[in-house]
Design an enzyme around this catalytic site. Sequence first.
Site, PDB file in Angstrom:
ATOM      1  N   SER A 647       0.970  -1.282   0.046  1.00 45.53           N
ATOM      2  CA  SER A 647      -0.249   0.230   0.124  1.00 45.53           C
ATOM      3  C   SER A 647       0.955   1.298   0.016  1.00 45.53           C
ATOM      4  O   SER A 647       0.462   2.081  -0.777  1.00 45.53           O
ATOM      5  CB  SER A 647      -0.889  -0.133   1.210  1.00 45.53           C
ATOM      6  OG  SER A 647      -1.917  -1.082   0.962  1.00 45.53           O
ATOM      7  N   ASN A 850      -6.578  -7.788  -2.332  1.00 48.27           N
ATOM      8  CA  ASN A 850      -5.942  -7.916  -0.798  1.00 48.27           C
ATOM      9  C   ASN A 850      -4.785  -7.144  -0.532  1.00 48.27           C
ATOM     10  O   ASN A 850      -4.594  -7.013   0.782  1.00 48.27           O
ATOM     11  CB  ASN A 850      -5.383  -9.416  -1.238  1.00 48.27           C
ATOM     12  CG  ASN A 850      -6.211 -10.550  -1.421  1.00 48.27           C
ATOM     13  OD1 ASN A 850      -7.556 -10.567  -0.767  1.00 48.27           O
ATOM     14  ND2 ASN A 850      -6.197 -11.379  -2.469  1.00 48.27           N
ATOM     15  N   TYR A 851      -4.278  -6.548  -1.304  1.00 46.95           N
ATOM     16  CA  TYR A 851      -2.992  -5.741  -0.753  1.00 46.95           C
ATOM     17  C   TYR A 851      -3.181  -4.265  -0.782  1.00 46.95           C
ATOM     18  O   TYR A 851      -2.400  -3.700   0.044  1.00 46.95           O
ATOM     19  CB  TYR A 851      -1.722  -6.239  -1.411  1.00 46.95           C
ATOM     20  CG  TYR A 851      -1.492  -7.640  -1.137  1.00 46.95           C
ATOM     21  CD1 TYR A 851      -0.852  -7.899   0.156  1.00 46.95           C
ATOM     22  CD2 TYR A 851      -1.861  -8.753  -1.992  1.00 46.95           C
ATOM     23  CE1 TYR A 851      -0.523  -9.295   0.465  1.00 46.95           C
ATOM     24  CE2 TYR A 851      -1.507  -9.898  -1.540  1.00 46.95           C
ATOM     25  CZ  TYR A 851      -1.009 -10.163  -0.517  1.00 46.95           C
ATOM     26  OH  TYR A 851      -0.673 -11.703  -0.167  1.00 46.95           O
ATOM     27  N   LEU A 852      -3.978  -3.643  -1.518  1.00 44.28           N
ATOM     28  CA  LEU A 852      -3.968  -2.240  -1.572  1.00 44.28           C
ATOM     29  C   LEU A 852      -5.066  -1.705  -1.024  1.00 44.28           C
ATOM     30  O   LEU A 852      -6.371  -1.886  -1.077  1.00 44.28           O
ATOM     31  CB  LEU A 852      -4.092  -1.835  -3.172  1.00 44.28           C
ATOM     32  CG  LEU A 852      -2.829  -2.295  -4.088  1.00 44.28           C
ATOM     33  CD1 LEU A 852      -2.961  -1.864  -5.516  1.00 44.28           C
ATOM     34  CD2 LEU A 852      -1.455  -1.774  -3.537  1.00 44.28           C
TER      35      LEU A 852
END
EC number: 5.6.2.1
Length: 892
Positions: A647, A850-852
């Site tokens: 992120s 899932n990650y940002l």
Amino acid sequence: MSGDVAMFSDDDRPLNSKSATSARNGHVAQNGNGRSVEASLSEDDDLPLSQTTRTKSEPMTPDRRALKRKKPAHVESSSDDDTPLASSPAKPARSAAVRMPGAIEATMTHAPVANGKKKAQKSKATVEDDEGKAPKKKVKQEDQEEGSGDSDDDKPIKKKAPAKRKRKAKEESDVDESFSDDDKPVKRRQAKKPAAPKKPATKSVAKEESGSEAPKPKKRGAKAKSEDSEAPQKKGKKKEEEEAEIYRWWEQNGQDGDGSDKWQTLEHSGVYFPPAYEPLPANVKMKYDGKPVDLPQESEEVAGFYGALLETEHARDQTFNKNFFDDWLKLLKKYPPRNGVKITNFSLCDFRPMFEHFEAEKAKKKALTAAEKKELKAAKDALEAPYTHCVLDGRKEKVGNFRVEPPGLFRGRGDHPKKGALKASRSLSVKNYRVRPEDITINIGQGVPIPVPNMTGKWKEVVHDRTVTWLANWTENVNGNYKYVFLAAGSSIKGQSDMSKFEKARELKNYVDRIRQDYTADLKTKVMADRQRATAMYFIDRLALRAGNEKGEDEADTVGCCSLRCEHVTLLPPDQLVFDFLGKDSIRYYNQVTVDEQVYKNIRIFKEGKEDDDQLFDRVQTSGLNKHLASYMKGLTAKVFRTYNASITFQQQLDQGTPESGTVQEKLNAYNHANRMVAILCNHQRAVPKTHEQSMGKMREKLRGFKYERMKLRHALFAIDPKYKKKKKYMDDESDLDDDVLAELEDNLKTKEIEKAEKKFQKDNEKLVDEGKEPQQESVLKTKLKEIEAEFKRLEKERGTGKATLKKERPTEKIEEGIDKLDEKIKTFKLQMEDREAGKEVALGTSKINYLDPRITAAWCKAHDVPIEKIFSKTLLVKFPWAMEVDTEWKF
């Protein structure tokens, strides 16, 4: 190195030390394939991720040393539970992650795309369009073209965002005005008390924003007037009802979800079991040694699983074939062929008749009319309707995977040792290979009706556990894993979990500097266990590696940071390491990276006296590493570092690469470029889609179509006034449009026009029949086709003359305006093509899901006037409603 060795006592040296010189020099001079590094690095197969094409499950070359696994004495796994954390202030932070060599070059678009400082000069009209209301209409028009989405499964929707999301930041936002103040909490983003549910935007506001309001004819009948006035009201009422159903949990005080009870009341209908198997027609039989085999339906169904995959890569995989045949033979012992055929040799089995039958059935379904398909879908939806939603704490919420997976063959990912095995419940028996109610545990509230299964049987168990969020579970037989039924991604429980995960990653900003200072100091400590842990933390932080857990012998040989073996890391003097291993889902991770001098020394020490298949970090376990991280911050695990680095890197890339005055497409390209940087960092690669070249070919054809339209408009200008030929703007011919290309292009256009006319004729007739009217005569279609033939004969005559006549006469001003619009369309479409080509080997969807932190995207879209529907699919908009509340100033 002698100085390093002298620091350790015998007890502090790495475990599993081997005598003699081992392969110390070999690790420097050779890679895992036994080839010299200098030689191997020059080959395409060993290039860094950003510089080579690899498939998702790339098999290792025959000459590569077989990967072996040595089971550690203690195998422990860490918990990935994302428990909410206390609030913490946000402050500026940077990612420590290092990029793979060539990553930027491999995904960079041209300077005008991603660099705001080097933009092509725009005409005054174009700049005005970017700043005024016109672009909103243009955006919608551009959206009709080939999108710049990341994958086929995650294509952005074309609808506009609800008007309620477009609001002034300081007047209506629920987010703090600034997150730079260290005294303000991160967790609660409310600047004021939760407001009452907002009413839908008024009709006039919606029209202003859409820019699509058209003047209505003034002279119309009373009935028409009343219809016009009622339609928007009904639409607005429906919209208001839909919005009223959204539970705005993020606005509720104290809704942190960190209590032991996740719900108070829960009612649902259980799970939906697939329909029973329908035997094949009597004339469809597999063959063995050329003879038809009469199979009972139990063994016939499993044979059909393989027959359906006959033309896939799975049927050409030896492991897949062996596992299937072994499981099928077990079933055949209980349900042997009725005509006495003895099946013992897989190579004599012919599943082709089954495959051809399945293909014919697919073709039949595809050939159904739209009405027939709609009818079948309605029947299916009616059967599943009771299972799609549950009642949680008095609210209706959508259930996610409510269907029990039908039996089939396990496909796995990558080189999984169990691919091809028969999937069933854990209690697999020859008589029962389907998941049944007796295999399933139901979780439901107390005092509510127990759901009745839609097949014969009773539930294995009914529990009332309010501390968990699953509705049902069972154990599958292949890997012994639990299968769970959860609420859908857009539910309040899932939303709270997602929000807690990203808040935890944001909170890490307050601790990351201290953590880095500590592990940097521990890189030189005399205690070997601490030195190994510090080195592992360095890799997790800098390279965004997963922590990794040990797996059994019957699982795919995938590793993470803590489970790396010596063969996975090669020393390349003076300060480079080459990582080469199979990560999650058997995706190859290859990276050549420069590291700190002390890290390089440590890896050399850790490898000393070990064999290739020995653990690199033999004194580090994932559980111990996560326990150490939790001493810094509650709930901190290695997984949080991955989310944090993804992120924060994404936020930095967007801030640096977004052109302030660029077009919407230029900004979208910058967004996708930033996303690619994160995907490469996290090793979210994919094989080049099989349809990529075909897709690019269609886009090139479409681009030529735009150029053809522009050429015709130019020639029309020349026919009206030859002076236009001397104007610089119109004098140059369009590229790639010679006579042969024009002939092919016009033939294709003619074919499409004919198909379009035939489809319209058929559709109009179906509509007339439905309304009880007489269908059109065939002569209507023939007349239309004659008009098309005449039009393209005229175009053929004009070819090469440099002049053209338009169907409808237009003044020169309108023609010039049309050329300007096509220039903009061509420019935008070229950017889309560049973006798609740049992202063909990178999976962008995984990062988004899932990650940002989705608030980064929401804030960026608001700040740069980019419709979020161009980036987030409808699924993601439903999944992250809480993220849409941020203002333009929000930063991760």
